[in-house]
Design a protein around this motif. Structure first.
Motif, PDB file in Angstrom:
ATOM      1  N   SER A  13     -18.932  26.225  64.462  1.00  0.00           N
ATOM      2  CA  SER A  13     -17.664  25.728  63.901  1.00  0.00           C
ATOM      3  C   SER A  13     -17.655  24.218  63.748  1.00  0.00           C
ATOM      4  N   PHE A  14     -18.488  23.512  64.525  1.00  0.00           N
ATOM      5  CA  PHE A  14     -18.495  22.054  64.453  1.00  0.00           C
ATOM      6  C   PHE A  14     -19.013  21.538  63.114  1.00  0.00           C
ATOM      7  N   GLY A  15     -19.759  22.358  62.370  1.00  0.00           N
ATOM      8  CA  GLY A  15     -20.213  21.955  61.049  1.00  0.00           C
ATOM      9  C   GLY A  15     -20.932  20.612  61.080  1.00  0.00           C
ATOM     10  N   LYS A  16     -20.448  19.673  60.292  1.00  0.00           N
ATOM     11  CA  LYS A  16     -21.096  18.366  60.183  1.00  0.00           C
ATOM     12  C   LYS A  16     -20.881  17.489  61.420  1.00  0.00           C
ATOM     13  N   ASN A  17     -19.928  17.865  62.288  1.00  0.00           N
ATOM     14  CA  ASN A  17     -19.621  17.031  63.450  1.00  0.00           C
ATOM     15  C   ASN A  17     -20.617  17.197  64.595  1.00  0.00           C
ATOM     16  N   MET A  18     -21.343  18.293  64.594  1.00  0.00           N
ATOM     17  CA  MET A  18     -22.434  18.524  65.551  1.00  0.00           C
ATOM     18  C   MET A  18     -23.313  19.561  64.875  1.00  0.00           C
ATOM     19  N   SER A  19     -24.173  19.102  64.018  1.00  0.00           N
ATOM     20  CA  SER A  19     -24.676  19.938  62.918  1.00  0.00           C
ATOM     21  C   SER A  19     -25.962  20.712  63.169  1.00  0.00           C
ATOM     22  N   PHE A  20     -26.564  20.642  64.360  1.00  0.00           N
ATOM     23  CA  PHE A  20     -27.897  21.218  64.504  1.00  0.00           C
ATOM     24  C   PHE A  20     -27.912  22.724  64.247  1.00  0.00           C
ATOM     25  N   LEU A  21     -26.900  23.469  64.699  1.00  0.00           N
ATOM     26  CA  LEU A  21     -26.867  24.915  64.434  1.00  0.00           C
ATOM     27  C   LEU A  21     -26.388  25.189  63.008  1.00  0.00           C
ATOM     28  N   TYR A  22     -25.352  24.468  62.586  1.00  0.00           N
ATOM     29  CA  TYR A  22     -24.822  24.691  61.233  1.00  0.00           C
ATOM     30  C   TYR A  22     -25.890  24.425  60.179  1.00  0.00           C
ATOM     31  N   ASP A  23     -26.676  23.383  60.366  1.00  0.00           N
ATOM     32  CA  ASP A  23     -27.703  23.034  59.380  1.00  0.00           C
ATOM     33  C   ASP A  23     -28.738  24.131  59.220  1.00  0.00           C
ATOM     34  N   ILE A  24     -29.071  24.805  60.307  1.00  0.00           N
ATOM     35  CA  ILE A  24     -30.021  25.924  60.209  1.00  0.00           C
ATOM     36  C   ILE A  24     -29.471  26.990  59.275  1.00  0.00           C
ATOM     37  N   PHE A  25     -28.205  27.317  59.440  1.00  0.00           N
ATOM     38  CA  PHE A  25     -27.587  28.340  58.589  1.00  0.00           C
ATOM     39  C   PHE A  25     -27.439  27.827  57.159  1.00  0.00           C
ATOM     40  N   TYR A  26     -27.002  26.575  57.021  1.00  0.00           N
ATOM     41  CA  TYR A  26     -26.739  26.042  55.682  1.00  0.00           C
ATOM     42  C   TYR A  26     -28.009  26.007  54.839  1.00  0.00           C
ATOM     43  N   TYR A  27     -29.110  25.575  55.425  1.00  0.00           N
ATOM     44  CA  TYR A  27     -30.338  25.385  54.653  1.00  0.00           C
ATOM     45  C   TYR A  27     -31.258  26.605  54.647  1.00  0.00           C
ATOM     46  N   ALA A  28     -31.108  27.496  55.622  1.00  0.00           N
ATOM     47  CA  ALA A  28     -32.072  28.595  55.742  1.00  0.00           C
ATOM     48  C   ALA A  28     -31.515  29.963  55.370  1.00  0.00           C
ATOM     49  N   VAL A  29     -30.207  30.170  55.494  1.00  0.00           N
ATOM     50  CA  VAL A  29     -29.628  31.499  55.230  1.00  0.00           C
ATOM     51  C   VAL A  29     -29.171  31.560  53.778  1.00  0.00           C
ATOM     52  N   PRO A  30     -29.709  32.481  52.992  1.00  0.00           N
ATOM     53  CA  PRO A  30     -29.335  32.570  51.568  1.00  0.00           C
ATOM     54  C   PRO A  30     -27.823  32.761  51.390  1.00  0.00           C
ATOM     55  N   SER A  31     -27.262  32.004  50.471  1.00  0.00           N
ATOM     56  CA  SER A  31     -25.847  32.087  50.064  1.00  0.00           C
ATOM     57  C   SER A  31     -24.870  31.602  51.138  1.00  0.00           C
ATOM     58  N   PHE A  32     -25.368  31.172  52.308  1.00  0.00           N
ATOM     59  CA  PHE A  32     -24.445  30.662  53.321  1.00  0.00           C
ATOM     60  C   PHE A  32     -23.701  29.431  52.809  1.00  0.00           C
ATOM     61  N   ASN A  33     -24.354  28.664  51.920  1.00  0.00           N
ATOM     62  CA  ASN A  33     -23.708  27.451  51.409  1.00  0.00           C
ATOM     63  C   ASN A  33     -22.555  27.751  50.457  1.00  0.00           C
ATOM     64  N   LYS A  34     -22.317  29.025  50.155  1.00  0.00           N
ATOM     65  CA  LYS A  34     -21.141  29.379  49.354  1.00  0.00           C
ATOM     66  C   LYS A  34     -19.886  29.490  50.215  1.00  0.00           C
ATOM     67  N   PHE A  35     -20.089  29.533  51.535  1.00  0.00           N
ATOM     68  CA  PHE A  35     -18.952  29.561  52.443  1.00  0.00           C
ATOM     69  C   PHE A  35     -18.460  28.145  52.682  1.00  0.00           C
ATOM     70  N   ARG A  36     -17.175  28.014  52.910  1.00  0.00           N
ATOM     71  CA  ARG A  36     -16.635  26.743  53.359  1.00  0.00           C
ATOM     72  C   ARG A  36     -15.833  27.014  54.623  1.00  0.00           C
ATOM     73  N   ALA A  37     -15.273  26.005  55.201  1.00  0.00           N
ATOM     74  CA  ALA A  37     -14.483  26.126  56.429  1.00  0.00           C
ATOM     75  C   ALA A  37     -15.312  26.669  57.583  1.00  0.00           C
ATOM     76  N   PRO A  38     -16.251  25.859  58.128  1.00  0.00           N
ATOM     77  CA  PRO A  38     -16.995  26.285  59.315  1.00  0.00           C
ATOM     78  C   PRO A  38     -16.089  26.686  60.476  1.00  0.00           C
ATOM     79  N   SER A  39     -14.899  26.102  60.537  1.00  0.00           N
ATOM     80  CA  SER A  39     -13.983  26.409  61.645  1.00  0.00           C
ATOM     81  C   SER A  39     -13.557  27.867  61.664  1.00  0.00           C
ATOM     82  N   MET A  40     -13.750  28.577  60.549  1.00  0.00           N
ATOM     83  CA  MET A  40     -13.339  29.980  60.494  1.00  0.00           C
ATOM     84  C   MET A  40     -14.080  30.856  61.505  1.00  0.00           C
ATOM     85  N   VAL A  41     -15.306  30.435  61.865  1.00  0.00           N
ATOM     86  CA  VAL A  41     -16.101  31.231  62.805  1.00  0.00           C
ATOM     87  C   VAL A  41     -15.469  31.257  64.194  1.00  0.00           C
TER      88      VAL A  41
END
Length: 833
Positions: free
Chosen positions: A391-419
């Motif tokens: 949920s931290f998204g860009k504020n603490m990005s090490f886990l979010y970045d893995i999903f954003y760059y490696a998981v197909p179509s994950f970058n179509k989601f917005r609002a990391p806080s939704m998790v």
């Protein structure tokens, strides 16, 4: 024959469970009662969906399945865009489940009741999940009640996020089915798992579905690793995973008509392709919502709603960052109560805090610590940490970045806080572990076992003391932070000062109230562990205290209008009467005059504007590059002509042109487009140009659209100029079909004011299919040979028809499996008796 004691006991057990589930239903209906039995909630998303009820009713009356919505953005494939859905009786499972919620809604007489049905289902699922983990009924009830009233979860219905509760309601059922299938094979639970997965997917909230997949994947991974290490039937986990995979495949098949339609549409939508003008002439990106070639959001936009470590304070003090909107009454409003936005955190805005109850959080922390070796508790801890970090998204990005760059179509989601929904699911379950651990400590003879209750009471007391001391110490810096936030930048110094004082006062009061209720909960735990109160009193009192704490916060985003939406937003005003009195074929250009973007659709008025996140890419590009309205509206007279705009609705005076109508109710003006074009007309010449050149000509309005049309490829045959006697008339008009009578004086080009969508719109001249020419970037054109002809456009989706067949087949497979499971259960019981 007299019943055996065991049978009687078993029946009594079932009735007790039904009683607790019934009490959960009463609590939910009671809390939402003002909206259920009143006018509903004042939520923009509710208005957006209600706008299309007329369209859906019209289709149902005609016995047609609605595919093409003509009322916003000059038309778009609403079913493929996940905007509207007609009767899908071939999807037997989804049809029955959906009808159950609508039946519940009709009984209580409110669409809010339909959403409350899913909350009841969710609460019942959490209760049954905890019962399956051998928790006492009152503890399972506590867990279910605090889970469903977790602030952000219950706020979904208040802000109109009505697909989230549908997906979320299935989480506990899927976990239960996986547990039973891990223990042993069961056709019944395999069928139930398939139906639960299909219901979750049919919610169409893909981001919530994705988080569900993450949660179930973590569960299976935990079980597999644990059982491999202990050599305790790891194949049971493999079996459960295999059944889940089959359930997922069957779910896709059961909804194949929807999924194939959406997959077909996605490359042509704003969710599946990048803006054509993403780069300006200077090479700088122009739009705030920048996308890659597949429609994925750029990093900054995708992470706009990133939670922050600082905002974890709202887990303890829900008002610490202002809490969305609050009711204000003071000098700024002459002591009249009004709702003001007060959130000042890092996200652009938010409607509510992610508050789960302070006592619930303390109980969950104790339960997590005491049960850290319990596999399911450890799984819940891991899900909580996973959700928080992601949920931290860009504020603490090490886990979010893995999903954003490696998981197909994950970058179509917005609002990391939704998790954080996963956190709000896990914490009440861990709180049940905490209560059970305190119950076990109560029976321990070792005094050390009872220290946990003293620690919790001390922690709650310390929090209350801090609430009495800290606010006065941080008032200056806190108010400066409020005043410097972007939420306050549009206000003057005096208003900023008044609002910062209000926000601070609310925060201080909130901290003390939260601390007081936490102390009461801590005292109850201490009394219970010390055997000063019994189980019944403790379970009842701790549940009541936690619900009071949650409810006092939950009511804050509750905005109930004085009248129902139909009688307010969709009221038939004199403006609507004027427009609907015109029976000719035309569109309107609403410049934010109507109460909401899609309200025109409710009154069967075709608008060139509207609201939807997955519109056709060619139309959005047309608005962005040639609309002259910043990408949200079209303010280009040449495009008005091409779009068949007859009336422009404006709240402002448009200069020397006099309005043809002025509303007596809100002073809205209606202007007649002086160069109004019909829905179809002849064009003399066609010029081949690139897409960007065509958009430039449209923007600059440097050509006569009756004389010239721009195309992107050479025409299949030469065209003739128009001679006297050429005519085109629209003779039949339906959403998915239009018929024109065309009299051509040669090999003529006809321009049709319909949005170009090559996948499903087919054109026929005298019954013979003919190619549609992409004209003027976003419209349709046809070359019609000399003579009188019948030209027909039909919306045909082979993928949809193919999907219907697959859906029905898969549903029959599941139905047969359900019948087989029922027969096996009947035979087993008969043998036992």
């Amino acid at each position: 024959m007299a019943s055996s004691p065991n049978a009687s006991s078993s029946g009594s057990e079932k009735y007790q469970d039904l009683l607790f589930v019934g009490l959960l239903a009463v609590l939910i209906i009671g809390f939402l009662g003002k909206a259920i039995f009143g006018p509903g909630f004042n939520a923009s998303d509710n208005i957006a969906s209600e706008s299309f009820q007329t369209y859906l009713k019209d289709a149902s009356t005609k016995g047609a399945f609605p595919h093409w919505l003509p009322y916003i953005f000059s038309g778009l494939p609403s079913y493929a865009a996940l905007l509207t859905t007609g009767e899908r009786n071939w999807d037997i499972s989804a049809y029955i489940v959906s009808k159950s919620s609508f039946l519940f809604s009709s009984i209580l007489g409110s669409d809010t009741a339909r959403i409350s049905f899913w909350y009841i289902l969710y609460a019942a699922g959490v209760y049954l999940l905890m019962r399956s983990k051998r928790f006492d009924r009152p503890v399972a009830f506590f867990s279910a009640a605090t889970a469903v009233f977790s602030t952000w979860v219950i706020a979904w219905v208040m802000i109109g996020h009505n697909t989230k509760p549908i997906a979320f309601a299935m989480f506990p059922y899927i976990l239960m089915c996986l547990e039973r299938l891990r223990e042993k094979w069961s056709l019944s639970f395999a069928v139930l798992l398939t139906i639960a997965v299909h219901t979750m997917v049919e919610s169409t909230h893909l981001q919530m579905v994705f988080y569900g997949i993450c949660a179930f994947g973590l569960y299976l991974l935990f079980e597999l690793i644990s059982r491999i290490m202990t050599k305790n039937e790891p194949m049971g986990v493999v079996r459960a995973a295999a059944v889940l995979a089959v359930a997922g495949a069957l779910s896709f098949g059961m909804g194949a008509d929807r999924f194939l339609s959406t997959i077909e549409y996605t490359p042509y939508s704003t969710r599946g392709s990048a803006p054509i003008g993403q780069l300006s002439e200077q090479g700088k990106q122009k739009a705030a919502n920048k996308q890659d070639a597949n429609g994925g959001n750029d990093y900054d936009y995708a992470t706009n709603w990133s939670f922050s470590p600082e905002e974890m304070t709202t887990f303890f003090v829900p008002n610490y960052y202002g809490f969305g909107k609050l009711k204000y009454k003071g000098p700024l409003t002459d002591n009249r109560e009004t709702v003001v936005p007060t959130y000042f955190g890092q996200m652009p805005f938010t409607d509510a805090a992610n508050y789960m109850g302070l006592a619930v959080l303390f109980l969950a922390g104790y339960g997590a610590w005491r049960n850290r070796k319990d596999l399911f508790a450890l799984y819940l801890i891991t899900v909580s940490v996973f959700a928080l970090l992601l949920s931290f998204g860009k504020n603490m990005s090490f886990l979010y970045d893995i999903f954003y760059y490696a998981v197909p179509s994950f970058n179509k989601f917005r609002a990391p806080s939704m998790v954080l929904a996963l956190l709000q699911f896990a914490v009440p379950l861990l709180a049940a572990y905490g209560i059970r651990s305190f119950s076990e400590a109560r029976e321990e003879k070792n005094p050390k076992a009872k220290k946990g209750s003293l620690i919790m009471l001390a922690a709650c007391g310390a929090f209350l003391v801090l609430g009495l001391i800290v606010p006065s110490m941080i008032e200056t810096s806190y108010r400066e932070q409020v005043e410097s936030s972007r939420a306050m930048q549009s206000y003057g110094p005096d208003v900023k000062a008044a609002l910062s004082e209000f926000v601070f006062t609310e925060m201080k009061s909130d901290w003390r109230a939260t601390g007081f209720l936490a102390v009461v909960a801590g005292l109850l735990v201490w009394l219970f562990v010390g055997k000063r109160i019994n189980h019944t009193v403790f379970y009842s009192a701790i549940t009541l205290v936690c619900l009071v704490d949650l409810w006092r916060v939950d009511v804050r985003p509750m905005d109930i209008p004085k009248k129902r939406i139909e009688s307010d937003v969709f009221a038939k005003t004199d403006l609507i009467d004027f427009l609907t009195a015109d029976t000719t074929v035309f569109r309107i250009a609403d410049m934010d005059v109507l109460p909401a973007p899609n309200v025109a659709a409710y009154h069967r008025l075709e608008n060139i504007h509207g609201y939807h996140s997955a519109k056709l890419r060619v139309y959005q590009d047309l608005m962005d590059e040639a609309g002259n309205g910043g990408g949200s509206i079209i303010n280009n007279p040449l495009l008005w002509n091409m779009l068949n705009v007859k009336y422009i609705l404006s709240a402002q005076d448009l200069g020397p042109v006099q309005p043809v109508f002025v509303s007596s109710q809100n002073n809205a003006r209606v202007y007649l487009n002086p160069s109004f074009r019909p829905r179809a007309y002849f064009v003399n010449h066609a010029v081949v140009a690139s897409k960007m050149d065509i958009l430039r000509h449209l923007k600059q309005q440097d050509f006569n659209d009756i004389d010239t049309a721009y195309v992107e490829q050479e025409l299949p045959s030469a065209i003739d100029t128009i001679a006297p006697g050429a005519r085109v008339a629209l003779t039949q008009r339906e959403n998915e079909r239009q018929v024109y009578t065309v009299t051509a004086t040669g090999n003529n080009l006809v321009f049709f004011s319909e949005v170009y969508y090559p996948v499903s719109w087919k054109a026929y001249i005298d019954g013979k299919e003919t190619p549609i020419i992409k004209t003027n970037f976003a419209f349709r054109g046809l070359i019609v040979p000399k003579g009188q002809h019948t030209v027909e456009f039909r919306y045909e989706s082979p993928k949809f028809e193919q999907g219907k067949t697959i859906s029905l087949a898969c549903n029959l497979v599941v139905l047969l499996a359900a019948l087989g499971a029922g027969f096996m259960e009947w035979r087993s019981r008969r043998s036992a008796s």
